[in-house]
Design an enzyme around this catalytic site. Structure first.
Site, PDB file in Angstrom:
ATOM      1  N   GLU A 227       0.850  -1.188   0.000  1.00  0.00           N
ATOM      2  CA  GLU A 227       0.000   0.000   0.000  1.00  0.00           C
ATOM      3  C   GLU A 227       0.891   1.244   0.000  1.00  0.00           C
ATOM      4  O   GLU A 227       1.972   1.246   0.601  1.00  0.00           O
ATOM      5  CB  GLU A 227      -0.876  -0.013   1.259  1.00  0.00           C
ATOM      6  CG  GLU A 227      -1.858   1.129   1.363  1.00  0.00           C
ATOM      7  CD  GLU A 227      -2.682   1.059   2.649  1.00  0.00           C
ATOM      8  OE1 GLU A 227      -3.804   1.591   2.654  1.00  0.00           O
ATOM      9  OE2 GLU A 227      -2.192   0.472   3.646  1.00  0.00           O
TER      10      GLU A 227
ATOM     11  N   LYS B 187     -10.021   0.851  -2.254  1.00  0.00           N
ATOM     12  CA  LYS B 187     -10.073   0.347  -0.889  1.00  0.00           C
ATOM     13  C   LYS B 187     -11.447   0.602  -0.269  1.00  0.00           C
ATOM     14  O   LYS B 187     -11.957   1.726  -0.281  1.00  0.00           O
ATOM     15  CB  LYS B 187      -8.975   1.023  -0.061  1.00  0.00           C
ATOM     16  CG  LYS B 187      -8.821   0.495   1.363  1.00  0.00           C
ATOM     17  CD  LYS B 187      -7.640   1.193   2.033  1.00  0.00           C
ATOM     18  CE  LYS B 187      -7.409   0.678   3.453  1.00  0.00           C
ATOM     19  NZ  LYS B 187      -6.254   1.356   4.088  1.00  0.00           N
TER      20      LYS B 187
ATOM     21  N   CYS C 212      -4.888  -3.597   3.051  1.00  0.00           N
ATOM     22  CA  CYS C 212      -4.571  -3.251   4.440  1.00  0.00           C
ATOM     23  C   CYS C 212      -5.725  -3.449   5.430  1.00  0.00           C
ATOM     24  O   CYS C 212      -6.034  -4.583   5.798  1.00  0.00           O
ATOM     25  CB  CYS C 212      -4.033  -1.835   4.503  1.00  0.00           C
ATOM     26  SG  CYS C 212      -3.084  -1.471   6.003  1.00  0.00           S
TER      27      CYS C 212
END
Length: 276
Positions: A41, A112, A154
Site C-alpha cells: 500500500e 479500498k 490493508c
C-alpha cells in the site's frame, strides 16, 4: 505453479525516489523467475494529504501509471501496485490498487473499501483515512493466468465478510498490500492473515511497508506469502527486500476437497457490488 514475488518497501512522499527503489527490486524478482509481483500500500506515495493531492492521477492516465505500465511490459511481469491516489471524475480521491499485465495493460483496479479511521498508541496517534480518500463500493476478483486474484488493501483484512465474498466469487489468491502500523502489526498482522487464509482456503500474498516514515508513522513489515492451510511459506520480517514462493493451486484444490467449507457453510454471503 507460478512464482509470485513480494516487495517490502520503506516509501516516502517522493514518487520518483520510491519508483527508483521499486525498479531495482522488480528487476531482482524478474531474475528469480517471478511472474506476478505484489507491492505494498502507498508504494509510490506515502505522505500527507497534500502529497496525495499533488500526485493523484485519473485512472489509466498520468506519468506514474505510464511508467508502471512500461515497467511491467519491459520486465514481462504482472504487477500489482498496492495502492496509489486516483482522482475521480467528481474531484475526490480513492486509494486504489492497480493490476498491470505483462504487456503493460491495466487489467483491473480496486478502490479500498474500508477506511482506517482509528486511534493507535504510537507517535502518530490519530489516523483518519476518510479525511483524504473516499471508500470504494465494489468487490473485485480478477481472472489471470495464475488463478483468480481477489483484491484487498490493508485495513480490509479485519473484515472477514469481504474475504468470504472474494472466495464466493472464485478467488484462488487474495492479495493484501498494506502499511500496517508497528503497534497494530505486532498485535494482529500475522494472525489476521493466517485466519483469512484458513477461512477462505486461498493463498494470501501480503506486501507491507516497513520502518519509520513521515509524521511519526512507523510500519511493521513482515510481508508474507501464506498457503491455503494457513502456513507461512515466506516472510520478510524487517528491512526492505523481496520474497518469493511458488503458488500451487493443486494444493488449494486438495484442501478444499478434503474440507469443503464453502459447501458446508449455512450462512449466505451478503451480496456485494462487483462492478463500479
Amino acid at each position: 505453479m507460478a512464482r509470485v514475488g513480494v516487495v517490502q518497501m520503506n516509501s516516502g512522499p517522493d514518487p520518483e525516489l520510491n519508483l527508483q527503489q521499486l525498479k531495482k527490486k522488480l528487476k531482482g524478482l524478474q531474475l528469480q523467475g517471478a511472474k506476478l509481483v505484489v507491492t505494498p500500500e502507498n508504494c509510490l506515495i506515502f505522505g500527507t494529504r497534500a502529497d496525495y493531492e499533488q500526485h493523484a492521477e485519473p485512472l489509466g492516465e498520468g506519468v506514474l501509471q505510464r511508467q508502471l505500465a512500461a515497467l511491467s511490459r519491459q520486465l514481462g511481469i504482472w504487477l500489482l501496485i498496492g495502492s496509489m491516489p486516483i482522482r475521480r471524475e467528481d474531484g475526490s480521491m480513492s486509494t486504489t490498487a492497480l493490476l498491470f499485465d505483462d504487456q503493460g495493460q491495466l487489467q483491473a483496479h480496486y478502490d479500498k473499501l474500508h477506511m482506517f479511521d482509528v486511534e493507535v498508541a504510537d507517535r502518530h496517534h490519530s489516523y483518519r483515512e476518510s479525511d483524504t480518500f473516499r471508500p470504494g463500493e465494489a468487490v473485485k476478483v480478477v481472472e489471470t493466468p495464475f488463478g483468480n486474484i481477489g483484491l484487498s488493501i490493508c485495513y480490509d483484512v479485519r473484515f472477514p465478510q469481504l474475504y468470504s465474498a472474494l472466495r464466493a466469487q472464485g478467488a484462488d489468491i487474495i492479495v493484501v498490500p498494506a502499511a500496517f502500523t508497528k503497534v497494530t502489526g505486532k498485535a494482529h498482522w500475522d494472525i489476521l492473515l493466517r485466519a483469512r487464509a484458513i477461512e477462505t482456503q486461498c493463498w494470501i500474498v501480503a506486501a507491507a511497508q516497513w520502518g519509520e516514515h513521515n509524521q511519526g508513522r512507523e510500519t511493521w513489515g513482515h510481508s508474507m506469502i501464506i498457503d491455503p492451510w494457513g502456513q507461512v511459506v515466506a516472510c520478510q520480517e524487517q528491512g526492505t527486500g523481496v520474497i518469493t514462493a511458488d503458488i500451487d493451486l493443486g494444493l488449494s484444490a486438495q484442501i478444499r476437497m478434503n474440507m469443503p467449507l464453502l459447501q458446508h457453510s449455512r450462512f449466505q454471503v451478503q451480496q456485494c457490488n462487483t462492478e463500479e
